[in-house]
Design a protein around this motif. Sequence first.
Motif, PDB file in Angstrom:
ATOM      1  N   ARG A  57     -12.065   9.921   1.262  1.00  0.00           N
ATOM      2  CA  ARG A  57     -10.625   9.697   1.405  1.00  0.00           C
ATOM      3  C   ARG A  57     -10.331   9.129   2.787  1.00  0.00           C
ATOM      4  O   ARG A  57     -11.124   9.292   3.702  1.00  0.00           O
ATOM      5  N   PRO A  58      -9.198   8.476   2.953  1.00  0.00           N
ATOM      6  CA  PRO A  58      -8.857   7.975   4.291  1.00  0.00           C
ATOM      7  C   PRO A  58      -8.843   9.079   5.335  1.00  0.00           C
ATOM      8  O   PRO A  58      -9.225   8.855   6.482  1.00  0.00           O
TER       9      PRO A  58
ATOM     10  N   ILE B  42      -9.216   0.196   4.420  1.00  0.00           N
ATOM     11  CA  ILE B  42      -7.946  -0.512   4.589  1.00  0.00           C
ATOM     12  C   ILE B  42      -6.797   0.478   4.441  1.00  0.00           C
ATOM     13  O   ILE B  42      -5.834   0.459   5.214  1.00  0.00           O
ATOM     14  N   ALA B  43      -6.932   1.361   3.441  1.00  0.00           N
ATOM     15  CA  ALA B  43      -5.871   2.350   3.234  1.00  0.00           C
ATOM     16  C   ALA B  43      -5.699   3.220   4.480  1.00  0.00           C
ATOM     17  O   ALA B  43      -4.583   3.616   4.815  1.00  0.00           O
TER      18      ALA B  43
ATOM     19  N   SER C 122      -5.952   2.263   7.442  1.00  0.00           N
ATOM     20  CA  SER C 122      -5.215   1.538   8.472  1.00  0.00           C
ATOM     21  C   SER C 122      -3.787   1.261   8.035  1.00  0.00           C
ATOM     22  O   SER C 122      -3.028   0.658   8.787  1.00  0.00           O
TER      23      SER C 122
ATOM     24  N   PRO D  29     -15.315   7.112  -3.143  1.00  0.00           N
ATOM     25  CA  PRO D  29     -15.337   6.849  -1.702  1.00  0.00           C
ATOM     26  C   PRO D  29     -14.718   8.006  -0.942  1.00  0.00           C
ATOM     27  O   PRO D  29     -13.975   8.791  -1.514  1.00  0.00           O
TER      28      PRO D  29
ATOM     29  N   ARG E  62       1.208   1.733  -3.510  1.00  0.00           N
ATOM     30  CA  ARG E  62      -0.088   2.097  -4.062  1.00  0.00           C
ATOM     31  C   ARG E  62      -0.370   3.575  -3.828  1.00  0.00           C
ATOM     32  O   ARG E  62      -0.867   4.263  -4.724  1.00  0.00           O
ATOM     33  N   GLU E  63      -0.035   4.060  -2.644  1.00  0.00           N
ATOM     34  CA  GLU E  63      -0.299   5.465  -2.353  1.00  0.00           C
ATOM     35  C   GLU E  63       0.461   6.371  -3.303  1.00  0.00           C
ATOM     36  O   GLU E  63      -0.060   7.391  -3.754  1.00  0.00           O
TER      37      GLU E  63
ATOM     38  N   PHE F  20       0.827  -1.207   0.000  1.00  0.00           N
ATOM     39  CA  PHE F  20       0.000   0.000   0.000  1.00  0.00           C
ATOM     40  C   PHE F  20       0.858   1.252   0.000  1.00  0.00           C
ATOM     41  O   PHE F  20       0.398   2.305  -0.437  1.00  0.00           O
TER      42      PHE F  20
ATOM     43  N   ILE G  28     -11.810  -0.487   0.650  1.00  0.00           N
ATOM     44  CA  ILE G  28     -10.407  -0.361   0.259  1.00  0.00           C
ATOM     45  C   ILE G  28      -9.820   0.906   0.876  1.00  0.00           C
ATOM     46  O   ILE G  28      -8.686   0.907   1.359  1.00  0.00           O
ATOM     47  N   GLU G  29     -10.628   1.970   0.878  1.00  0.00           N
ATOM     48  CA  GLU G  29     -10.127   3.182   1.515  1.00  0.00           C
ATOM     49  C   GLU G  29     -10.058   3.014   3.024  1.00  0.00           C
ATOM     50  O   GLU G  29      -9.214   3.621   3.685  1.00  0.00           O
TER      51      GLU G  29
ATOM     52  N   PHE H 247      -1.707   6.642   6.545  1.00  0.00           N
ATOM     53  CA  PHE H 247      -2.741   7.313   7.343  1.00  0.00           C
ATOM     54  C   PHE H 247      -2.784   6.781   8.768  1.00  0.00           C
ATOM     55  O   PHE H 247      -3.045   7.523   9.695  1.00  0.00           O
ATOM     56  N   ASP H 248      -2.553   5.500   8.919  1.00  0.00           N
ATOM     57  CA  ASP H 248      -2.343   4.868  10.221  1.00  0.00           C
ATOM     58  C   ASP H 248      -3.387   5.205  11.273  1.00  0.00           C
ATOM     59  O   ASP H 248      -3.202   6.043  12.146  1.00  0.00           O
TER      60      ASP H 248
ATOM     61  N   ARG I  73      -8.737   9.569  -6.179  1.00  0.00           N
ATOM     62  CA  ARG I  73      -7.773   8.516  -5.869  1.00  0.00           C
ATOM     63  C   ARG I  73      -8.173   7.195  -6.489  1.00  0.00           C
ATOM     64  O   ARG I  73      -7.360   6.503  -7.095  1.00  0.00           O
ATOM     65  N   MET I  74      -9.407   6.843  -6.280  1.00  0.00           N
ATOM     66  CA  MET I  74      -9.825   5.512  -6.712  1.00  0.00           C
ATOM     67  C   MET I  74     -10.748   5.545  -7.923  1.00  0.00           C
ATOM     68  O   MET I  74     -10.578   4.793  -8.861  1.00  0.00           O
TER      69      MET I  74
ATOM     70  N   ARG J 123       5.020   2.711  10.366  1.00  0.00           N
ATOM     71  CA  ARG J 123       3.981   3.627  10.828  1.00  0.00           C
ATOM     72  C   ARG J 123       4.185   3.898  12.316  1.00  0.00           C
ATOM     73  O   ARG J 123       4.898   3.155  12.984  1.00  0.00           O
ATOM     74  N   PRO J 124       3.584   4.956  12.829  1.00  0.00           N
ATOM     75  CA  PRO J 124       3.903   5.317  14.220  1.00  0.00           C
ATOM     76  C   PRO J 124       3.281   4.423  15.270  1.00  0.00           C
ATOM     77  O   PRO J 124       3.823   4.307  16.358  1.00  0.00           O
TER      78      PRO J 124
END
Lengths: 420, 169, 210, 397
Positions: free
Chosen positions: C143-144, C50-51, C53, C141, A187-188, A184, C47-48, C57-58, A201-202, D61-62
């Motif tokens: 955005r994250p 998941i993105a 996470s 969708p 992917r980003e 990912f 999917i976004e 973006f965490d 984005r998608m 990641r943090p």
Amino acid sequence: MSKPLDFDAAEQLAMATGDVEPEQLDHDAPVSLPPPGPRYEAVPRAASPAIPEPEGELLEVSVGPHHPSTHGVFRMNVVLDGEKIVQLKPVFGYLHRNHEKLGEQTTYLGNMPYTDRLDYFCSLSNNWAYALAVEKLAGLKVPERAEYIRVITAELTRLVNHSSLVGFLLHDMGTMGTPLMYAFREREKILDAFEALTGARMMCNYHRFGGCRVDLPPGWLDQVRTIVDNFPRFIDEMERLLSENEVLIARTHGVGVLPPELAVNAGVTGPSLRASGINYDLRKVDRYGIYDRFQFRVPLGEKGDVYDRYMMRILEMRESVKILQQALRDIPEGPVIDPKVRLRNFTPPVGEAYGRIEAPKGELGFYLISDGSKKPYRYRIRPPSFINLTVLEDMCRGHTLADAVIILGAVDIVLGEVDR
Amino acid sequence: MSATFAILATWTVLAALGAMALRKPVHAALSLVGALMGVAFTYLNLGAEFITAVQVLVYVGAVAILIVFVLQLTRGEGVEGESLAVQPASLGLGIALLVTGGLIAAVVFLPDWRAAWPEKGDVALKRLGEVLMNRYVVALEAIGLLLTIAMIGAVLIALKRPDSQPPES
Amino acid sequence: MDPGLQNELSKRGIFTTTWQELLRFGYNWGRKNSLWPLNFGLACCAIEMIAASMARFDIARFGAEVFRPSPRQADLMIVAGTVTKKMAPLVVRLYNQMPEPKYVIAMGACAISGGPFKQGYNVLKGIDRFLPVDVHIPGCPPRPEALLHGLITLQKLIEAQEIHGPNKPRHLQETAPNEYPIPRYGRFDLDPPKNPEVWPGRPLPRGENK
Amino acid sequence: MNALDQLFVNLKQAIVGWFPGEWRLGVSVVISAAAIVGVYAGLFAITTWIERKGLGRIQNRPGPNRVGPFGLLQPLADGLKALIKEDIIPQRADRLVHTLAPILAVVPVILALAVIPVGRNMVAVDLQAGLIFFFAMGGVKEIAVFMAGWGSRNAYSLLGSMRAIAQMISYEMPLVLSGLVVAMAVGSLSLVDIIEAQAGYYGGVLARWHVFTPWGLAGFLLFLVAATAEANRTPFDLPEGESEIIAGHMLEYSGFKYALFFLGEYMGLFGMSGLAITLFLGGWRAPFSFLEWIPSWMWFFGKLFAFIAFFVWLRGTLPRLRADQLMEFAWKFMLPMVLLDVVALALWQYTAHWSVPLAGLWRWVLSGGLMFVAYLGLARLISPRRRVGPRTYRFAE
């Protein structure tokens, strides 16, 4: 097929929709056979073989529709003997969004955003397949620069799809998401480029009949060049982490073998088919767009198991990088859309067309019938995910539930495309 | 007799009764685990740590799990809901009385049963090992051999014969 | 304590609190910082999700990366994607299986209203017909970042909740249900097509109110 | 120095000293029990934080960072939430069994932790048969797993618990045997004695830990693998294999009961790590003579944290095995290796009084060589890569 034929629209429509009386057809007319090539004996598929006498008690488990590894809302009714699968019945339709029916209610241009949501990992490939079908229908030409942009976006999409697939496959094997996170990350980067180009984005909604929506923003090609030049390093990293991993080899070697005969008979396409050793890539077969200008190879597997399917993705990513490098080198200046196309009130002539491309998941085709109005009379999609999924039970039978999960993962399905 | 022993004894007897009387086989098995644990803690109370640990390891960790596995694999038909007690009640009662009487007789008529009451913490592990490895080594080996033969036999019984395999479809 | 006096004291730099206030703070703080989402994706928005996470973006920063696959251990249901009429009963059932306190985020246009697929015969026109949605996140969708914003919004909502008095959240009210009736597949539509308790059925502009 | 080393021992004695004579035994027991529960429960909280942060590090990641400095209060928030959560018992579940299971999953693990010495003179109970007692308590955990799986009345729970029990039984064998190798070498089952046997230094510098002998090294590695399986950690985390059987036997548990299972799991991990430290890594002893000034309990917990970091690292990098491969590995590789380790130990002990030149080297060659050759042979037998050979891929132009 794309040209309007010389009998009148009503009769042609009747033929195409099957409303024609059988005796009206001329059975004695010479039939043009496909060119000779490798032939495969038709293997009759046992629809539902009898469940063999179990050693213990059979356990019926419903995997899904809410299950962490069914990649969305998909259900497998699995009959287990211990942990071994004796029967697997897929249940679809949990994401049936009436795509095709909506397509017949909407204008040709209005359908373009819907195709984004078909296989939501690869919206740009879907755009292209649909645009190709409409262009065939209306006989449109695409400018040189637009063809290059299409190749670039489609191959970037392939990189996104394949790297994410490898991540999800390993996630199904229980890696706590580390390869998925790495995938990912790449992917980003690619999505950033897509966003700069299309604004989303998608759901990119970028390709148009006769070209692309807008020209590239300044500096975009350099951005993509950086991504593409760094991508092999990511593939190397993935391969170092995974390809020789003892656990991965133990889990994937000899699991979910798809024999080439069965693959051909079931209509499987894409990396799954090539993993079984069959050389069939629409980029080489159809040479649609400008794919005949690029030097690239088609990797072929030997065993057709999950490991081969995994390696197909890795090797195809390397070939995609080659295509991208050539395309980024050769892209000419010029217009990106045929100025004569009137997108707003787009009305193709009466006829039918089937446009297909090699989407990351296999052959993605759009079949359109036009009755001369602004909306397609019939709008039908050939979804690679769905057709590749039909061999799931054959691949899974005899393996354990844990194997079924990774076999499903390696088929690479997206439920938006399966259920439509 | 101390308060600890009283609690443990009551616990063990109740759990043993449960193992006989409970209707669901799994409940009975779990109750048996409780009884075995009670016995184990009685050993601990007597200072026999090693016997405690072995009791738990062998009976709870292995035998009880085995019972549970068998129950799971043969789950269903005819077992669920039936009492596990011996069916003619008089027969069962007779056997129970006979065993209990025998035990009491053995304890009471033992010449110096008071002296046989073990002192706490007197069970030296080393001594146990020496006795097992010197005086009773033949018996120990014989038991080991017997168990091995039993295991091989079980494997042979469980082994799938090639001709009984279902035809590949 | 008298709120006027409390206000007066706080102006002079003396902050007072009560046990109730502390209890409320602890109760809400624990809930808001440990929102474990249900590992549950429906369509594109998943999917976004998941993105969100993933590394860039965490969502883990907010303590919400523990995606539990079992509804019994989840606190937050992110309805990410199109809810079809075939799936709707299962979504409601999953919600029912979650233990209180539980929250729902409707992510994306489809989950809010049916989105681009609203005309479809098999698409539910918004999950809030059946479930009490706490936060709606528009986008197709979203955005994250939007999901993270939705999560923070939910955290703020939780933080402001009272645990006594009439403004208690739903899960503390004795009369409020923690389970909702699961719709069945009817002849033409879901039966019932909406849950009147959460969807009171205000008249819509164009008179469509199904 | 000695004061710091014996700080907690003296503290306890001081507290016990305040009480009248007949109370002292009871108070001492209570303090020890409270210390074990408190310390390991605190360690559990820190471990979940380390795990989440460590996985974050591995994945670029943090990790949690919003509550408290560096997200340190995250376990507290999770614990509070778990307490608040509604406790659901499914309607068809067996209420009693379902409720007892999480308790039974924690209690034996705490009992097992009581026999592990955490510092000089710091052991709650010094049992004569401490080693066997530890393994026995591990056996009780299997019952808890079964009760959880069966009591929940869910196909996935049952599958998960069956998997878990099969795995635990299979790996208990090599685990116990590799522990017994040490017991054979020391001649005692008491963990305090085992640490005592590892006193002294090679050449006055390097500690005489068992891991620095050929049989000890092999035993340590085998023990580590078996402990990973016994503690259900990746790559042996099948019982809760999320992508296959969702959460295994814990599927139907919510709120605090689920937290108890989690606690039991992590405490089992501490127990396994602590035992590995005790058996092979000298317990609370320093690795080098010049580091002896660091208090003994710091050494123990330092080693424990190293183990935790190792398990987090494994979790972040490895996929999981399949059930049959797991069994194959246990019975075809682990068990023969452990049995051979007994032979290697015998060789090592038998040659202890050799008077040939370079006797130390020859002992290493003999004992270590046996294990190495066995490893090569068995690995060839079991390795999937060697079984299938390398793959080549064709390319069509």
